[in-house]
Design a protein around this motif. Structure first.
Motif, PDB file in Angstrom:
ATOM      1  N   GLU A 261      61.369  79.828  -0.380  1.00 54.41           N
ATOM      2  CA  GLU A 261      61.152  80.533  -1.521  1.00 54.41           C
ATOM      3  C   GLU A 261      62.337  81.036  -2.164  1.00 54.41           C
ATOM      4  O   GLU A 261      62.518  80.837  -3.466  1.00 54.41           O
ATOM      5  CB  GLU A 261      59.988  81.680  -1.251  1.00 54.41           C
ATOM      6  CG  GLU A 261      59.761  82.138  -2.500  1.00 54.41           C
ATOM      7  CD  GLU A 261      58.929  81.459  -3.557  1.00 54.41           C
ATOM      8  OE1 GLU A 261      58.822  81.683  -4.746  1.00 54.41           O
ATOM      9  OE2 GLU A 261      58.385  80.282  -3.018  1.00 54.41           O
ATOM     10  N   ARG A 264      64.242  78.310  -3.844  1.00 53.71           N
ATOM     11  CA  ARG A 264      63.337  77.507  -4.988  1.00 53.71           C
ATOM     12  C   ARG A 264      63.650  78.541  -6.194  1.00 53.71           C
ATOM     13  O   ARG A 264      63.944  78.261  -7.409  1.00 53.71           O
ATOM     14  CB  ARG A 264      62.032  77.628  -4.662  1.00 53.71           C
ATOM     15  CG  ARG A 264      61.621  76.238  -3.920  1.00 53.71           C
ATOM     16  CD  ARG A 264      60.358  76.136  -3.562  1.00 53.71           C
ATOM     17  NE  ARG A 264      59.662  77.121  -2.685  1.00 53.71           N
ATOM     18  CZ  ARG A 264      59.690  76.839  -1.446  1.00 53.71           C
ATOM     19  NH1 ARG A 264      60.042  75.774  -1.065  1.00 53.71           N
ATOM     20  NH2 ARG A 264      59.051  77.837  -0.814  1.00 53.71           N
ATOM     21  N   LYS A 265      63.677  80.079  -5.760  1.00 52.71           N
ATOM     22  CA  LYS A 265      63.951  80.755  -6.960  1.00 52.71           C
ATOM     23  C   LYS A 265      65.264  80.772  -7.619  1.00 52.71           C
ATOM     24  O   LYS A 265      65.611  80.945  -8.797  1.00 52.71           O
ATOM     25  CB  LYS A 265      63.853  82.368  -6.341  1.00 52.71           C
ATOM     26  CG  LYS A 265      62.038  82.872  -6.253  1.00 52.71           C
ATOM     27  CD  LYS A 265      62.066  84.078  -5.864  1.00 52.71           C
ATOM     28  CE  LYS A 265      60.721  84.506  -5.420  1.00 52.71           C
ATOM     29  NZ  LYS A 265      60.560  85.968  -5.211  1.00 52.71           N
ATOM     30  N   LEU A 267      67.266  78.209  -7.612  1.00 52.14           N
ATOM     31  CA  LEU A 267      66.948  76.884  -8.217  1.00 52.14           C
ATOM     32  C   LEU A 267      66.584  77.128  -9.644  1.00 52.14           C
ATOM     33  O   LEU A 267      67.279  76.967 -10.904  1.00 52.14           O
ATOM     34  CB  LEU A 267      66.215  75.769  -7.716  1.00 52.14           C
ATOM     35  CG  LEU A 267      66.534  74.373  -7.984  1.00 52.14           C
ATOM     36  CD1 LEU A 267      67.670  74.019  -7.613  1.00 52.14           C
ATOM     37  CD2 LEU A 267      65.317  73.419  -7.329  1.00 52.14           C
ATOM     38  N   GLN A 268      65.560  77.826  -9.874  1.00 51.88           N
ATOM     39  CA  GLN A 268      64.981  78.237 -11.100  1.00 51.88           C
ATOM     40  C   GLN A 268      65.735  79.190 -11.995  1.00 51.88           C
ATOM     41  O   GLN A 268      65.924  79.065 -13.197  1.00 51.88           O
ATOM     42  CB  GLN A 268      63.570  78.976 -10.907  1.00 51.88           C
ATOM     43  CG  GLN A 268      62.781  79.199 -12.061  1.00 51.88           C
ATOM     44  CD  GLN A 268      62.432  77.993 -13.057  1.00 51.88           C
ATOM     45  OE1 GLN A 268      62.126  76.902 -12.426  1.00 51.88           O
ATOM     46  NE2 GLN A 268      62.842  78.043 -14.099  1.00 51.88           N
ATOM     47  N   SER A 269      66.670  79.994 -11.343  1.00 52.32           N
ATOM     48  CA  SER A 269      67.522  80.891 -12.073  1.00 52.32           C
ATOM     49  C   SER A 269      68.565  79.922 -12.670  1.00 52.32           C
ATOM     50  O   SER A 269      69.175  80.261 -13.867  1.00 52.32           O
ATOM     51  CB  SER A 269      68.071  81.882 -11.066  1.00 52.32           C
ATOM     52  OG  SER A 269      67.188  82.708 -10.475  1.00 52.32           O
ATOM     53  N   ARG A 271      68.233  76.671 -13.692  1.00 52.33           N
ATOM     54  CA  ARG A 271      67.531  76.113 -14.876  1.00 52.33           C
ATOM     55  C   ARG A 271      67.204  77.206 -15.904  1.00 52.33           C
ATOM     56  O   ARG A 271      67.304  76.621 -17.140  1.00 52.33           O
ATOM     57  CB  ARG A 271      66.501  75.512 -14.302  1.00 52.33           C
ATOM     58  CG  ARG A 271      66.676  74.191 -13.408  1.00 52.33           C
ATOM     59  CD  ARG A 271      65.539  73.615 -12.713  1.00 52.33           C
ATOM     60  NE  ARG A 271      65.903  72.308 -11.997  1.00 52.33           N
ATOM     61  CZ  ARG A 271      65.135  71.874 -11.098  1.00 52.33           C
ATOM     62  NH1 ARG A 271      64.061  72.469 -10.646  1.00 52.33           N
ATOM     63  NH2 ARG A 271      65.544  70.686 -10.510  1.00 52.33           N
ATOM     64  N   SER A 272      66.780  78.520 -15.633  1.00 48.53           N
ATOM     65  CA  SER A 272      66.639  79.389 -16.574  1.00 48.53           C
ATOM     66  C   SER A 272      67.742  79.758 -17.674  1.00 48.53           C
ATOM     67  O   SER A 272      67.817  80.099 -18.706  1.00 48.53           O
ATOM     68  CB  SER A 272      65.778  80.473 -16.128  1.00 48.53           C
ATOM     69  OG  SER A 272      64.581  80.270 -15.412  1.00 48.53           O
ATOM     70  N   LYS A 276      71.708  72.070 -16.241  1.00 50.09           N
ATOM     71  CA  LYS A 276      71.057  71.004 -15.752  1.00 50.09           C
ATOM     72  C   LYS A 276      71.300  70.882 -14.111  1.00 50.09           C
ATOM     73  O   LYS A 276      72.259  70.663 -13.755  1.00 50.09           O
ATOM     74  CB  LYS A 276      71.580  69.952 -16.510  1.00 50.09           C
ATOM     75  CG  LYS A 276      70.937  68.498 -16.116  1.00 50.09           C
ATOM     76  CD  LYS A 276      71.268  67.272 -16.950  1.00 50.09           C
ATOM     77  CE  LYS A 276      70.547  66.187 -16.524  1.00 50.09           C
ATOM     78  NZ  LYS A 276      71.164  65.126 -16.969  1.00 50.09           N
ATOM     79  N   ASP A 279      68.587  68.771  -7.988  1.00 48.68           N
ATOM     80  CA  ASP A 279      68.033  69.296  -6.627  1.00 48.68           C
ATOM     81  C   ASP A 279      68.385  68.199  -5.665  1.00 48.68           C
ATOM     82  O   ASP A 279      67.418  67.412  -5.343  1.00 48.68           O
ATOM     83  CB  ASP A 279      66.511  69.550  -6.818  1.00 48.68           C
ATOM     84  CG  ASP A 279      66.101  70.504  -5.595  1.00 48.68           C
ATOM     85  OD1 ASP A 279      67.008  70.765  -4.760  1.00 48.68           O
ATOM     86  OD2 ASP A 279      64.798  70.837  -5.427  1.00 48.68           O
TER      87      ASP A 279
END
Length: 318
Positions: A261, A264-265, A267-269, A271-272, A276, A279
């Protein structure tokens, strides 16, 4: 003789600008909050050494290296981290503290003051790991020491009156990530990301959660193919990585993060933040992290090598 130890926080509080001034090195250009210098340890006609007065950190845009005043002295003096700390503590501390070029420090208190019992104080830093730590990396983590050793240090430190040893991986702020040969993980403050200048030209920057994952890819691919890299040293440092990427105009990365988890968070940070991201964890989706995947591959190869080869005996033709 009992080894001396030095308080990292006090040494790193010595303003870099004061140290350079004491060495007769002045800024080529001065701005609000930072200045640009000609790097004193190499030919640098473009004045590409930035010194941030507020953070008291430096960054060489020509080599993508940087860090604390300790790292700078190591480059300038061509010495180890321990010798750099001794140099700052014993020869320059009082002079620099009295100059107050940018902010007042009290480096005359570097040694001899009371410290909290849970603070790790460095006793010794060496470039050569003891045999038991070498064996841990080689046999347990399946790391090739021939390519990994330049990135690692042997840290002997004291905490609570007891001495310990660990593998040390330096970060850009002068702290170290620590690993023992069993389950120990720790940090010698401050906590920060580590930035590695890659040897592969035009390669995308890679992001790793921990330095063992970085060393795993280094072992698998070889040092000559390694990309510029950031090791987070903790997913809590993802905002520092994002800031570094924005400051250096990097908008595309490869992420070798953990399959959990937190990974994944992170990774999202990225992208946010408009980065680019490729993964790379999809290549080791059945494993916790890149090192676990690497260990599995190495063990499979070792088992294959141990299997006896079937020898087919051929008789003479009549």
């Amino acid at each position: 003789m009992k080894p001396r130890y030095y308080d990292l926080e006090h040494i790193k509080a010595i303003p870099i600008a004061d140290y350079l001034h004491a060495c007769g090195i002045e800024p080529a250009k001065r701005y609000n909050g930072y200045a640009l210098y000609h790097a004193p340890y190499r030919e640098d006609p473009n004045a590409s050494l930035k010194v941030d007065f507020r953070q008291n950190l430096w960054h060489d845009y020509g080599t993508s290296q940087g860090g604390s005043i300790i790292d700078l002295v190591m480059r300038m003096q061509g010495c180890s981290a321990y010798k750099a700390m001794a140099h700052l503590a014993e020869r320059k501390a009082i002079t620099l503290a009295s100059s107050s070029f940018h902010r007042e420090t009290h480096t005359e208190q570097i040694r001899g003051e009371q410290r909290p019992s849970n603070v790790r104080c460095i006793l010794f830093i060496s470039e050569e790991l003891p045999l038991y730590l070498q064996n841990y990396l080689r046999e347990v983590r399946k790391i090739d020491l021939a390519v990994a050793s330049p990135y690692l240090r042997h840290i002997r430190y004291e905490v609570g009156g007891r001495e310990y040893s660990a593998i040390g991986f330096p970060n850009r702020a002068g702290g170290y990530e620590l690993r023992g040969d069993k389950t120990f993980k720790g940090t010698i403050a401050p906590k920060d990301i580590s930035v590695i200048a890659g040897k592969a030209s035009n390669a995308p920057l890679c992001i790793f959660e921990g330095f063992v994952d970085f060393l795993s890819l280094l072992t698998m691919k070889g040092e000559e193919t390694i990309s510029p890299s950031i090791v987070l040293n903790s997913v809590s440092n993802i905002h520092r990585a994002v800031a570094y990427l924005h400051e250096n105009g990097i908008d595309s990365v490869r992420a070798f993060l953990d399959n959990d988890e937190a990974g994944r968070k992170a990774l999202q940070s990225l992208r946010s933040a408009g980065i680019k991201v490729e993964d790379m964890s999809r290549h080791y989706a059945r494993y916790k992290d890149l090192n676990e995947y690497h260990i599995s591959r190495q063990q499979a190869m070792e088992q294959k090598q141990k299997k006896p080869q079937l020898v087919v005996k051929r008789g003479f033709r009549r």
